[in-house]
Design a protein around this motif. Structure first.
Motif, PDB file in Angstrom:
ATOM      1  N   LEU A  96       0.831  -1.210   0.000  1.00  0.00           N
ATOM      2  CA  LEU A  96       0.000   0.000   0.000  1.00  0.00           C
ATOM      3  C   LEU A  96       0.863   1.257   0.000  1.00  0.00           C
ATOM      4  CD1 LEU A  96      -2.826   1.239   0.166  1.00  0.00           C
ATOM      5  CD2 LEU A  96      -2.673   1.067   2.666  1.00  0.00           C
ATOM      6  N   VAL A  97       1.935   1.240   0.796  1.00  0.00           N
ATOM      7  CA  VAL A  97       2.846   2.394   0.831  1.00  0.00           C
ATOM      8  C   VAL A  97       3.545   2.570  -0.514  1.00  0.00           C
ATOM      9  CG1 VAL A  97       4.928   3.323   1.925  1.00  0.00           C
ATOM     10  CG2 VAL A  97       3.177   2.199   3.323  1.00  0.00           C
ATOM     11  N   ILE A  98       4.006   1.481  -1.114  1.00  0.00           N
ATOM     12  CA  ILE A  98       4.697   1.563  -2.402  1.00  0.00           C
ATOM     13  C   ILE A  98       3.755   2.081  -3.482  1.00  0.00           C
ATOM     14  CG2 ILE A  98       5.779   0.174  -4.218  1.00  0.00           C
ATOM     15  CD1 ILE A  98       6.933  -1.610  -2.054  1.00  0.00           C
ATOM     16  N   LYS A  99       2.521   1.578  -3.507  1.00  0.00           N
ATOM     17  CA  LYS A  99       1.564   2.024  -4.518  1.00  0.00           C
ATOM     18  C   LYS A  99       1.226   3.499  -4.362  1.00  0.00           C
ATOM     19  CE  LYS A  99      -3.126   1.132  -6.153  1.00  0.00           C
ATOM     20  NZ  LYS A  99      -3.620   2.513  -5.879  1.00  0.00           N
ATOM     21  N   THR A 100       1.161   3.963  -3.133  1.00  0.00           N
ATOM     22  CA  THR A 100       0.740   5.347  -2.904  1.00  0.00           C
ATOM     23  C   THR A 100       1.864   6.343  -3.171  1.00  0.00           C
ATOM     24  OG1 THR A 100      -0.780   4.522  -1.212  1.00  0.00           O
ATOM     25  CG2 THR A 100      -0.317   6.892  -1.228  1.00  0.00           C
ATOM     26  N   TYR A 101       3.088   6.028  -2.781  1.00  0.00           N
ATOM     27  CA  TYR A 101       4.143   7.034  -2.787  1.00  0.00           C
ATOM     28  C   TYR A 101       5.317   6.727  -3.721  1.00  0.00           C
ATOM     29  CZ  TYR A 101       1.768   8.453   1.513  1.00  0.00           C
ATOM     30  OH  TYR A 101       0.829   8.844   2.431  1.00  0.00           O
ATOM     31  N   LEU A 102       5.593   5.488  -4.040  1.00  0.00           N
ATOM     32  CA  LEU A 102       6.862   5.155  -4.688  1.00  0.00           C
ATOM     33  C   LEU A 102       6.748   4.674  -6.124  1.00  0.00           C
ATOM     34  CD1 LEU A 102       8.627   3.289  -1.718  1.00  0.00           C
ATOM     35  CD2 LEU A 102       8.856   5.685  -2.398  1.00  0.00           C
ATOM     36  N   ILE A 103       5.764   3.848  -6.432  1.00  0.00           N
ATOM     37  CA  ILE A 103       5.763   3.186  -7.737  1.00  0.00           C
ATOM     38  C   ILE A 103       5.576   4.165  -8.878  1.00  0.00           C
ATOM     39  CG2 ILE A 103       3.297   2.668  -7.720  1.00  0.00           C
ATOM     40  CD1 ILE A 103       6.150   0.436  -9.016  1.00  0.00           C
ATOM     41  N   GLY A 104       4.774   5.204  -8.664  1.00  0.00           N
ATOM     42  CA  GLY A 104       4.562   6.195  -9.725  1.00  0.00           C
ATOM     43  C   GLY A 104       5.835   6.943 -10.097  1.00  0.00           C
ATOM     44  N   PRO A 105       6.478   7.616  -9.136  1.00  0.00           N
ATOM     45  CA  PRO A 105       7.744   8.295  -9.474  1.00  0.00           C
ATOM     46  C   PRO A 105       8.819   7.343  -9.993  1.00  0.00           C
ATOM     47  CG  PRO A 105       6.891   9.073  -7.372  1.00  0.00           C
ATOM     48  CD  PRO A 105       6.046   7.906  -7.763  1.00  0.00           C
ATOM     49  N   TYR A 106       8.856   6.139  -9.467  1.00  0.00           N
ATOM     50  CA  TYR A 106       9.874   5.182  -9.913  1.00  0.00           C
ATOM     51  C   TYR A 106       9.685   4.831 -11.383  1.00  0.00           C
ATOM     52  CZ  TYR A 106      12.554   0.821 -10.170  1.00  0.00           C
ATOM     53  OH  TYR A 106      13.433  -0.159 -10.539  1.00  0.00           O
ATOM     54  N   TYR A 107       8.452   4.547 -11.795  1.00  0.00           N
ATOM     55  CA  TYR A 107       8.247   4.182 -13.192  1.00  0.00           C
ATOM     56  C   TYR A 107       8.477   5.372 -14.114  1.00  0.00           C
ATOM     57  CZ  TYR A 107       6.221   2.707 -17.538  1.00  0.00           C
ATOM     58  OH  TYR A 107       6.045   2.432 -18.871  1.00  0.00           O
ATOM     59  N   ARG A 108       8.052   6.550 -13.703  1.00  0.00           N
ATOM     60  CA  ARG A 108       8.275   7.725 -14.561  1.00  0.00           C
ATOM     61  C   ARG A 108       9.758   7.970 -14.765  1.00  0.00           C
ATOM     62  NH1 ARG A 108       3.699   9.584 -11.660  1.00  0.00           N
ATOM     63  NH2 ARG A 108       5.024  10.612 -10.095  1.00  0.00           N
ATOM     64  N   LYS A 109      10.557   7.782 -13.727  1.00  0.00           N
ATOM     65  CA  LYS A 109      12.000   7.930 -13.865  1.00  0.00           C
ATOM     66  C   LYS A 109      12.567   6.878 -14.818  1.00  0.00           C
ATOM     67  CE  LYS A 109      16.119   9.487 -12.724  1.00  0.00           C
ATOM     68  NZ  LYS A 109      16.592  10.812 -13.159  1.00  0.00           N
ATOM     69  N   LEU A 110      12.106   5.633 -14.693  1.00  0.00           N
ATOM     70  CA  LEU A 110      12.558   4.588 -15.609  1.00  0.00           C
ATOM     71  C   LEU A 110      12.158   4.902 -17.040  1.00  0.00           C
ATOM     72  CD1 LEU A 110      11.837   1.178 -13.796  1.00  0.00           C
ATOM     73  CD2 LEU A 110      14.056   2.184 -14.316  1.00  0.00           C
ATOM     74  N   HIS A 111      10.933   5.349 -17.226  1.00  0.00           N
ATOM     75  CA  HIS A 111      10.447   5.650 -18.575  1.00  0.00           C
ATOM     76  C   HIS A 111      11.242   6.792 -19.202  1.00  0.00           C
ATOM     77  CE1 HIS A 111       7.531   5.591 -21.821  1.00  0.00           C
ATOM     78  NE2 HIS A 111       7.430   6.909 -21.725  1.00  0.00           N
ATOM     79  N   THR A 112      11.607   7.771 -18.382  1.00  0.00           N
ATOM     80  CA  THR A 112      12.388   8.897 -18.908  1.00  0.00           C
ATOM     81  C   THR A 112      13.791   8.459 -19.289  1.00  0.00           C
ATOM     82  OG1 THR A 112      11.118  10.413 -17.501  1.00  0.00           O
ATOM     83  CG2 THR A 112      13.212  11.222 -18.399  1.00  0.00           C
ATOM     84  N   GLU A 113      14.422   7.654 -18.458  1.00  0.00           N
ATOM     85  CA  GLU A 113      15.797   7.225 -18.715  1.00  0.00           C
ATOM     86  C   GLU A 113      15.900   6.192 -19.830  1.00  0.00           C
ATOM     87  OE1 GLU A 113      18.452   8.504 -17.423  1.00  0.00           O
ATOM     88  OE2 GLU A 113      17.433   9.813 -15.995  1.00  0.00           O
ATOM     89  N   SER A 114      14.800   5.496 -20.126  1.00  0.00           N
ATOM     90  CA  SER A 114      14.870   4.392 -21.097  1.00  0.00           C
ATOM     91  C   SER A 114      14.401   4.778 -22.484  1.00  0.00           C
ATOM     92  CB  SER A 114      14.016   3.223 -20.594  1.00  0.00           C
ATOM     93  OG  SER A 114      12.646   3.604 -20.514  1.00  0.00           O
TER      94      SER A 114
END
Length: 678
Positions: A476-494
């Motif tokens: 629940l914590v990862i879905k709320t605060y972490l997974i969104g910024p993490y994927y956007r960073k991956l998408h930008t770098e890739s």
């Protein structure tokens, strides 16, 4: 008979013939031994002469050994007083003398140990198997200790030889001028020696005295080569690198996992050949199954059967192949979670939680009933019932791959219910693996400790439930605060480079896997949750990641299903085909009927029609029964025969699963969705 008489005389008189015994004492011992001897064919004077001569030789050798030891002590004192030698050279020479002293002492001990062993054997009863077994065990332990001592001495001699060679090189270098290149190479050599000493772990010396470590004899087997002369140099290199195979007395085979010299790269060529062979043979086997209308996964299982112990027996690194195949399960469950959105999970969570629990309880109840009728131990009945209650998540995931899930408004999607129940079964699998050691102890405990064992089981269940709560809270914590910024960073770098995206998603999956494993929950659940968390970012994200991960999943799934085939034994199935077909049909029908009964009670009335499809998907036995069965067999819960029955029933149920699934799809699913589901 003469030889036996000589040996018994030697046994009786050799022990007191030490260097301290005078001739008169030896004469008395010899007379007493000849008087006690019962042989009829030999002349007494000849025996007396032979015994005296043997004692005289042994005494002479022991006196000579004492003289040599005194000379070695004098040599050590002379070396220590020699002012012309450096401290390092003194230590080396003293160490060399000590090695020779140890060799003399060990040789003497070996002689007297052999005499004592022969005396024990002559005093024993040839009909007493237990006593002979104990004597054999003692001799084996003595031989193991002697082998270890000899191995250590050999290593010390190798080090001494290396030191002598280096000392000779240093003397030669001092007598001649070195070029600049020679000086550079000499400095590099010294640096390499220091590096090798720093990274060497001394694992043998560190672990030989650890409690629970046993010394065993092993065979070192080199790979057979057609042309030994042409490959002589290659063999010498492999012998030096330790790439040969070791086999112990229990027929377990071992390969190198970590070399002594980590500066040289190595590759397990047996493992490479195994993967290449599986990849090549999987193609025609998969084509054949596609042609006759079976899922390709059965072609991969057939590939494992052909290459495994029941076929050509060409797979050497079975454990390594199975380990790599586990990653196929991880990525399969990740993609299952990727297609299984949290919204759908919330919609069917009650059914997913209640269904597997009710089915497991009913299976255990039926197992205890049949176990009581057949006089099977309750522990064994509970274990077999729990094994058979589990269903194959990878198999059903392949059935559902690409299926259309557009059901009527207000109805529950059968794929959501089926996957939710399978995920709950994976949780039960982790719970059962965690509780199994306690169940083993409870099975062998006395009645006075049953209450304590039940209390321990309840505590373990509480710990697992707490771990599950912690995992879902973390999600629940990862879905709320972490997974969104993490994927956007991956998408930008890739952008323009999918490598970063694949690596980032894989790392996140392994992170969730590690977390659930540390919390004593199923690793498969961590992979599923990783996919479910990423799917919360939307449909476009799911499609992009699926295109990248699916090829990896497909290749690793081939290895996984081929590794299942390694444990399928067609000859055993053929010998017991009638019994196995009866047992398999009984298990499949029982699971199907129980699933229909449970789903009829917990499904809404508007979704009752999906109970046939869900029950068909659950009416087989999970491939994880192989894992549970192997652990239970090692623990003594089940016998070898029951283990083979579980393997065979599991395999046959997996083979029947596609037919049952297609029948349910044909009956319950509309025609447009039926094409994509089958």
């Amino acid at each position: 008979m003469k030889a036996t008489g000589f040996i018994s005389l030697w046994t009786l008189v050799s022990l007191p013939c030490g260097p301290l015994a005078n001739p008169a004492e030896r004469e008395d011992v010899v007379k007493h031994a000849i008087k006690l001897h019962r042989g009829k064919g030999a002349v007494i004077t000849q025996r007396k002469q032979w015994v005296l001569e043997s004692c005289r030789k042994l005494s002479g050798l022991l006196r000579q050994k004492n003289v040599v030891l005194n000379k070695l002590k004098n040599a050590i004192r002379a070396v220590e007083k020699d002012a012309g030698l450096s401290d390092e050279e003194k230590l080396f020479q003293v160490h060399t003398f000590e090695i020779f002293q140890k060799e003399l002492n060990e040789s003497e001990n070996s002689v007297f140990q052999a005499i004592h062993g022969l005396q024990r054997a002559l005093q024993g009863d040839y009909k007493d198997v237990v006593n002979m077994k104990e004597s054999s065990r003692q001799r084996l332990e003595a031989l193991r200790e002697a082998a270890i001592k000899e191995e250590m001495e050999y290593v010390e001699l190798l080090a001494a030889e290396k030191h002598q060679v280096e000392a000779l090189k240093n003397m030669q270098h001092q007598n001649k001028s070195l070029s600049m290149l020679d000086e550079i190479l000499e400095d590099v050599r010294k640096a390499a020696d220091r590096l090798e000493e720093e990274i060497e772990e001394h694992a043998f010396d560190d672990n030989k005295s650890v409690r629970g470590v046993n010394f065993e004899a092993v065979l070192r087997v080199e790979e057979d080569e057609a042309n030994s002369k042409r490959n002589a140099s290659k063999r010498e290199v492999e012998d030096d690198l330790g790439l040969s195979m070791l086999i112990d007395s229990q027929n377990n085979q071992y390969i190198l996992t970590k070399p002594r010299d980590s500066t040289i790269p190595r590759a397990d060529h047996h493992f490479i050949k195994d993967i290449v062979t599986i990849g090549m043979l999987s193609l025609p086997c998969g084509w054949l199954c596609t042609t006759i209308g079976l899922p390709t996964m059965f072609g991969y299982i057939i590939c494992g059967v052909l290459l495994g112990p029941s076929g050509l027996n060409s797979i050497k690194s079975i454990v390594q192949v199975e380990t790599l195949g586990e990653f196929g399960v991880f990525f399969t469950l990740f993609l299952v979670g990727l297609e299984f959105s949290p919204e759908r999970l919330r919609k069917v969570w009650k059914i997913s939680l209640q269904g597997p629990c009710y089915m497991t309880v009913l299976m255990i109840a039926f197992g205890l009933l049949w176990g009581h009728l057949l006089q099977i131990r309750p522990t064994q009945s509970v274990f077999i019932s729990t094994c058979l209650s589990l269903s194959s998540t990878p198999l059903v995931s392949r059935f559902l791959a690409g299926s259309v899930r557009g059901d009527k408004e207000g109805d529950i999607d059968y794929s959501s219910v089926l996957l939710g129940m399978l995920v709950m079964q994976d949780v039960q699998l982790g719970l059962f693996i965690a509780v199994m050691p306690t169940l083993i102890q409870a099975g062998v405990s006395t009645h006075s400790s049953i209450f304590k064992e039940i209390l321990r089981i309840l505590i373990l269940i509480g710990q697992i439930l707490f771990s599950l709560a912690a995992v879902f809270l973390l999600c629940l914590v990862i879905k709320t605060y972490l997974i969104g910024p993490y994927y956007r960073k991956l998408h930008t770098e890739s952008k323009g480079n999918k490598e970063i995206l694949i690596l980032g998603i894989t790392a996140f999956t392994f992170l969730m896997l590690t977390i659930t494993e540390l919390l004593d929950v199923s690793m498969e659940l961590g992979c599923f949750l990783a996919g479910a968390l990423i799917s919360s970012q939307g449909h476009m994200v799911t499609e992009e990641i699926m295109c990248c991960i699916e090829p990896i999943r497909d290749f690793l799934a081939i290895i996984f299903f081929a590794s299942i085939g390694l444990h399928v034994f067609p000859t055993f199935v053929i010998y017991e085909l009638t019994v196995l077909l009866f047992l398999t049909l009984s298990v499949v029908i029982m699971k199907f009927v129980l699933a229909v009964l449970v789903l009829s009670l917990i499904l809404p009335k508007t979704s009752q029609y999906i109970k046939w499809i869900v029950s068909a998907g659950l009416a087989q036995v999970s491939e994880f029964s192989f894992v549970l069965g192997s652990r239970a067999r090692r623990a003594g819960i089940i016998s070898r025969e029951v283990y083979l029955l579980i393997l065979s029933v599991t395999t046959l149920s997996l083979l029947l699963a596609p037919a049952l699934w297609r029948a349910a799809i044909m009956k319950c699913v509309p025609r447009p969705e039926r094409r994509s589901s089958t």
